[in-house]
Design an enzyme around this catalytic site. Structure first.
Site, PDB file in Angstrom:
ATOM      1  N   TYR A 150      48.737  49.847  57.550  1.00 44.16           N
ATOM      2  CA  TYR A 150      48.783  47.993  57.195  1.00 44.16           C
ATOM      3  C   TYR A 150      50.278  47.545  57.640  1.00 44.16           C
ATOM      4  CZ  TYR A 150      48.768  43.795  54.232  1.00 44.16           C
ATOM      5  OH  TYR A 150      49.330  42.763  53.945  1.00 44.16           O
ATOM      6  N   ASP A 151      51.674  47.857  58.034  1.00 43.96           N
ATOM      7  CA  ASP A 151      52.742  46.947  57.987  1.00 43.96           C
ATOM      8  C   ASP A 151      52.517  47.182  59.678  1.00 43.96           C
ATOM      9  OD1 ASP A 151      53.042  47.513  55.531  1.00 43.96           O
ATOM     10  OD2 ASP A 151      54.747  48.831  55.377  1.00 43.96           O
ATOM     11  N   GLY A 212      59.920  51.936  36.973  1.00 53.48           N
ATOM     12  CA  GLY A 212      59.030  50.524  36.862  1.00 53.48           C
ATOM     13  C   GLY A 212      60.907  49.785  37.023  1.00 53.48           C
ATOM     14  N   GLN A 214      61.677  49.445  40.279  1.00 59.68           N
ATOM     15  CA  GLN A 214      61.397  48.403  41.239  1.00 59.68           C
ATOM     16  C   GLN A 214      60.966  47.534  40.994  1.00 59.68           C
ATOM     17  OE1 GLN A 214      59.312  50.877  40.052  1.00 59.68           O
ATOM     18  NE2 GLN A 214      57.356  51.296  40.656  1.00 59.68           N
ATOM     19  N   ASP A 278      56.696  52.549  48.332  1.00 57.04           N
ATOM     20  CA  ASP A 278      57.045  51.721  47.663  1.00 57.04           C
ATOM     21  C   ASP A 278      58.135  51.263  47.913  1.00 57.04           C
ATOM     22  OD1 ASP A 278      56.171  49.611  45.861  1.00 57.04           O
ATOM     23  OD2 ASP A 278      56.651  52.000  43.847  1.00 57.04           O
TER      24      ASP A 278
HETATM   25  P1  NAD Z   1      41.654  40.885  49.400  1.00 53.45           P
HETATM   26  O1  NAD Z   1      40.896  41.660  49.798  1.00 53.45           O
HETATM   27  O2  NAD Z   1      40.587  40.298  48.919  1.00 53.45           O
HETATM   28  O3  NAD Z   1      40.808  40.031  50.650  1.00 53.45           O
HETATM   29  C1  NAD Z   1      40.467  40.486  52.172  1.00 53.45           C
HETATM   30  C2  NAD Z   1      38.796  40.079  52.727  1.00 53.45           C
HETATM   31  O4  NAD Z   1      38.949  40.617  53.869  1.00 53.45           O
HETATM   32  C3  NAD Z   1      38.101  40.616  52.228  1.00 53.45           C
HETATM   33  O5  NAD Z   1      36.889  39.426  51.271  1.00 53.45           O
HETATM   34  C4  NAD Z   1      37.763  41.863  52.380  1.00 53.45           C
HETATM   35  O6  NAD Z   1      36.248  41.802  52.869  1.00 53.45           O
HETATM   36  C5  NAD Z   1      37.688  41.209  54.821  1.00 53.45           C
HETATM   37  N1  NAD Z   1      37.810  42.135  55.413  1.00 53.45           N
HETATM   38  C6  NAD Z   1      37.961  43.174  55.421  1.00 53.45           C
HETATM   39  N2  NAD Z   1      38.172  43.430  57.074  1.00 53.45           N
HETATM   40  C7  NAD Z   1      38.109  42.689  57.107  1.00 53.45           C
HETATM   41  C8  NAD Z   1      36.919  42.809  59.057  1.00 53.45           C
HETATM   42  N3  NAD Z   1      37.127  43.907  59.770  1.00 53.45           N
HETATM   43  N4  NAD Z   1      35.900  41.584  58.951  1.00 53.45           N
HETATM   44  C9  NAD Z   1      35.339  40.278  58.424  1.00 53.45           C
HETATM   45  N5  NAD Z   1      36.501  40.236  56.896  1.00 53.45           N
HETATM   46  C10 NAD Z   1      37.622  41.729  56.684  1.00 53.45           C
HETATM   47  O7  NAD Z   1      42.940  40.695  50.197  1.00 53.45           O
HETATM   48  P2  NAD Z   1      43.897  38.952  50.053  1.00 53.45           P
HETATM   49  O8  NAD Z   1      44.886  39.621  48.814  1.00 53.45           O
HETATM   50  O9  NAD Z   1      42.764  37.937  49.433  1.00 53.45           O
HETATM   51  O10 NAD Z   1      44.662  39.403  51.079  1.00 53.45           O
HETATM   52  C11 NAD Z   1      44.276  39.059  52.527  1.00 53.45           C
HETATM   53  C12 NAD Z   1      45.282  38.543  53.359  1.00 53.45           C
HETATM   54  O11 NAD Z   1      46.072  38.055  52.903  1.00 53.45           O
HETATM   55  C13 NAD Z   1      45.312  39.776  53.675  1.00 53.45           C
HETATM   56  O12 NAD Z   1      45.243  39.786  55.453  1.00 53.45           O
HETATM   57  C14 NAD Z   1      46.455  40.582  53.570  1.00 53.45           C
HETATM   58  O13 NAD Z   1      47.594  41.073  54.013  1.00 53.45           O
HETATM   59  C15 NAD Z   1      47.573  38.850  52.952  1.00 53.45           C
HETATM   60  N6  NAD Z   1      48.445  39.154  51.863  1.00 53.45           N
HETATM   61  C16 NAD Z   1      48.057  38.898  50.504  1.00 53.45           C
HETATM   62  C17 NAD Z   1      48.843  39.132  50.154  1.00 53.45           C
HETATM   63  C18 NAD Z   1      48.733  38.951  48.424  1.00 53.45           C
HETATM   64  O14 NAD Z   1      49.561  39.733  47.423  1.00 53.45           O
HETATM   65  N7  NAD Z   1      47.631  39.027  47.815  1.00 53.45           N
HETATM   66  C19 NAD Z   1      50.353  39.392  50.530  1.00 53.45           C
HETATM   67  C20 NAD Z   1      50.256  39.404  51.407  1.00 53.45           C
HETATM   68  C21 NAD Z   1      49.715  39.397  52.337  1.00 53.45           C
HETATM   69  N1  UDP Z   2      52.107  49.574  39.882  1.00 52.81           N
HETATM   70  C1  UDP Z   2      51.973  50.078  38.634  1.00 52.81           C
HETATM   71  N2  UDP Z   2      51.423  50.645  38.384  1.00 52.81           N
HETATM   72  C2  UDP Z   2      50.062  49.641  38.814  1.00 52.81           C
HETATM   73  C3  UDP Z   2      49.974  49.189  39.851  1.00 52.81           C
HETATM   74  C4  UDP Z   2      51.452  49.331  40.322  1.00 52.81           C
HETATM   75  O1  UDP Z   2      53.393  50.106  38.236  1.00 52.81           O
HETATM   76  O2  UDP Z   2      49.074  50.538  37.996  1.00 52.81           O
HETATM   77  C5  UDP Z   2      53.613  49.200  40.694  1.00 52.81           C
HETATM   78  C6  UDP Z   2      54.386  49.891  42.338  1.00 52.81           C
HETATM   79  O3  UDP Z   2      54.790  51.166  42.524  1.00 52.81           O
HETATM   80  C7  UDP Z   2      55.320  48.597  42.527  1.00 52.81           C
HETATM   81  C8  UDP Z   2      54.271  47.199  42.255  1.00 52.81           C
HETATM   82  O4  UDP Z   2      53.838  47.360  40.601  1.00 52.81           O
HETATM   83  O5  UDP Z   2      55.867  49.237  42.613  1.00 52.81           O
HETATM   84  C9  UDP Z   2      53.432  46.591  42.750  1.00 52.81           C
HETATM   85  O6  UDP Z   2      52.182  47.252  43.480  1.00 52.81           O
HETATM   86  P1  UDP Z   2      50.427  46.553  43.690  1.00 52.81           P
HETATM   87  O7  UDP Z   2      50.028  47.153  44.546  1.00 52.81           O
HETATM   88  O8  UDP Z   2      50.071  45.584  43.451  1.00 52.81           O
HETATM   89  O9  UDP Z   2      50.983  46.027  45.496  1.00 52.81           O
HETATM   90  P2  UDP Z   2      52.755  46.174  46.410  1.00 52.81           P
HETATM   91  O10 UDP Z   2      53.398  45.340  46.532  1.00 52.81           O
HETATM   92  O11 UDP Z   2      53.224  47.479  46.361  1.00 52.81           O
HETATM   93  O12 UDP Z   2      52.349  45.677  48.161  1.00 52.81           O
END
Ligand code: NAD
Ligand code: UDP
Length: 319
Positions: A150-151, A212, A214, A278
């Protein structure tokens, strides 16, 4: 504008569709439902300004007609290996969405002379050695670590976006999103907000991973969407953090959820099942967003969580 949103059936993508339609734009939503759900877009069926295309963005993207902006949000987003929707269980798909999906989305923007906005993430800072995280921080990421699919896909996506900007003059934007929550999060994607709220609504103890201590900084989805919309309309090409700087430990967060739901069952500490990596501390420095976009979040954690709880109640069949 006519805007292509990849990942439109996801949590953030579906809220963006709503916001853009509300502003009077047309939206082409694209998704393959790998982690998203048609339920998140059901209310838009038949909307005259909305078109949905089911497609995997890792493959060549064709959109009929003119596109003025491309917003690339398609990617699995949960780090939790206990969920089938976590990116560690969709590792190749995650790398393809970040790498090939970004390339194809940029290709659409280039061919259409459209704006481009990349959904990047605080994860590009890794387990940060600088706190809070400014956009100038290069990060502390293990390129072969357990979260690296992912990263590193997101870091590549940022690099590719800047390369297209510098080489082809693409009018691009990069938003680094910090932990965001709200309605339409998947119940079973394993992220902390859906896990804690559903445990609380079922009257179960909340599972805190590790000690907890973090920290995270949680932003309500409406605040995030406002920041992203302002960035889309801006002339800013360098990355911008969007998130809520109010930092809280996961233990304090669990206590807040129990208080807001009236859950008497407390918490239970679990070993960190997440194989390491994490991040221990995470908090955005949003100085740039304030300066460039005149944006800052306005919804408190208590208010945002209170606005999110009824959604989970319905999803769990409790309302
Ligand atoms: P989500 O899983 O709800 O949404 C992602 C969507 O992308 C899903 O509907 C999935 O079906 C679609 N998808 C994945 N791979 C695909 C592909 N190859 N082709 C077409 N569709 C595809 O997640 P989210 O939380 O809504 O995240 C959306 C975006 O925001 C992501 O790029 C994620 O990395 C980024 N993001 C979200 C957060 C957060 O806190 N929610 C934080 C940082 C970054
Ligand atoms: N976490 C937790 N219990 C849960 C799910 C997540 O304590 O049931 C913690 C996890 O270890 C992390 C933080 O909550 O430190 C946020 O996790 P999340 O999966 O929401 O996303 P992240 O911020 O790590 O991308």
């Amino acid at each position: 504008m006519r805007v292509l949103i990849t990942g439109a059936a996801g949590f953030l993508g579906s809220h963006l569709c709503d916001r853009l339609l509300k502003e009077g734009h047309s939206v082409v939503g694209m998704d393959n439902f790998i982690t998203g759900s048609p339920d998140n877009l059901a209310h838009l069926a038949g909307h005259p300004n909305f078109l949905f295309i089911r497609h995997d963005v890792a493959n060549f993207i064709f959109v009929p007609g003119k596109v003025d902006a491309v917003m690339h949000f398609a990617s699995p987003a949960s780090p939790n290996p206990n969920s089938p929707y976590g990116y560690t269980n969709l590792p190749i798909q995650t790398m393809k969405a970040g790498a090939l999906g970004t390339h194809n989305s940029l290709g659409v923007a280039r061919a259409q002379k459209a704006k481009f906005l990349l959904a990047s993430t605080s994860e590009i800072y890794g387990d940060p050695l600088e706190h809070p995280q400014k956009e100038t921080y290069w990060g502390h990421v293990d390129p072969i670590g357990v979260r690296s699919m992912y990263d590193e896909a997101k870091r590549f996506a940022e690099a590719l976006t800047m390369t297209y900007h510098r080489t082809h003059g693409i009018n691009s934007h990069i938003v680094r999103i910090f932990n965001t929550y709200g309605t339409r999060m998947r119940l079973d994607d394993g992220r902390v907000v859906p896990n804690f709220i559903q445990q609380a609504l079922r009257g179960e103890p909340l599972t805190v991973y590790g000690d907890g201590a973090q920290t995270r900084s949680f932003c309500f989805v409406d605040d995030l969407v406002e920041g992203i919309y302002r960035l889309l309309l801006s002339d800013e090409h360098m990355p911008v953090n969007i998130g809520n700087p109010a930092e809280i430990s996961i233990l304090q967060f669990a206590e807040a959820i129990n208080r807001l739901t009236g859950n008497p069952s407390g918490i239970v500490k679990k070993p960190d099942l997440r194989l390491g990596d994490d991040p221990q501390r995470r908090r955005p420095d949003i100085t740039r967003a304030k300066q460039i976009l005149n944006w800052e979040p306005s919804i408190s954690l208590d208010e945002g969580i209170s606005r999110t709880i009824p959604y989970f109640r319905v999803k769990l069949g409790l309302a």
